[in-house]
Design a protein around this motif. Structure first.
Motif: not given
Length: 121
Positions: A5-18, A80-91
């Motif tokens: 069971v996964e959780s934590g996805g969503g919408l974030v601005q470029p440079g943000g973290s999830l 999975l800690q994701m920092n400095s997110l880019k539009p190319g990380d959208t998936a």
């Protein structure tokens, strides 16, 4: 037998973290490895990061230095800690676990349902 069971996805601005989480439930003797995959529209699924029972981590080149995978063995959970997110990380990000099943002692792969990550301004 085993559910992820996964959780934590969503919408974030470029440079943000999830931070994504994936918890395993079921007849688990041992979780041998856990990993995160992603699939963007029109692209093949790719391995993003993984971690084995010996805490050996591996990452695809495009996320090295920005993403960190970790495990809480007591909770059968991978993050999975994701920092400095880019539009190319959208998936759609999906969790995978290789599990030794307690009732059969066999190893099998299991997948979560996926969680959407959108990086956009």
């Amino acid at each position: 037998q085993v559910q992820l069971v996964e959780s934590g996805g969503g919408l974030v601005q470029p440079g943000g973290s999830l931070t994504l989480s994936c918890k395993a439930f079921g007849s688990i003797l041992k979780i041998n490895s856990m990993a995160w995959y992603r699939q963007a529209p029109g692209k093949e699924r790719e391995l993003v990061a993984g971690i084995r029972s010996g805490a050996n981590e591996y990452y695809t080149n495009s996320v090295k230095g920005r993403f960190t995978i970790s495990r809480d063995n007591g909770k059968d959970t991978v993050y999975l800690q994701m920092n400095s997110l880019k539009p190319g990380d959208t998936a759609v990000y999906s969790c995978n676990a290789e599990v030794t099943i307690a009732t059969t002692l066999r190893q099998s792969d299991f997948w979560g349902q996926g969680t959407q990550v959108i990086v956009s301004s």
